[in-house]
Scaffold this active site. Structure first.
Site: not given
Length: 114
Positions: A11-12
């Site tokens: 997840c960024g």
């Protein structure tokens, strides 16, 4: 200050939040990859309570089958049980410090906990 992040490396936003925490020398950081080491039902309930949100507000809908499973309108117990069974349903990143708990979306939300 101690901080724990429930982190998903794919997840960024989670990676950006982790980077903020790692770049602060005053933070003693614990990183929990919650997909590999999911929190217990009790821990999830405590985190959401401390964050002042319901389990439904901590439910990850995007990229999951939460809607199809009827979880978006479900009661807290049903949502918590589903999250324990399938941790991908936990919205992230969750950060816990002595100042509180928050789902840090966007990542700058973590600054309120430091």
């Amino acid at each position: 200050m101690k901080a724990t992040i429930w982190h998903n490396p794919k997840c960024g936003t989670s990676r950006k939040t982790l980077a903020i925490l790692e770049n602060l020398s005053k933070v003693e950081l614990t990183v929990v990859e919650y997909l590999k080491d999911p929190p217990t039902r009790e821990k999830l309930a405590q985190l959401y309570s401390d964050a002042g949100i319901t389990p439904s507000e901590g439910l990850r809908v995007r990229g999951t089958d939460a809607k199809e499973r009827g979880l978006t309108g479900a009661d807290a117990d049903t949502v918590l049980n589903a999250m324990v069974d399938d941790p991908i349903l936990i919205n992230r990143p969750i950060v816990e410090t002595e100042k509180g708990v928050a789902i840090c979306r966007p990542q700058d939300e973590v600054l309120k906990l430091l």
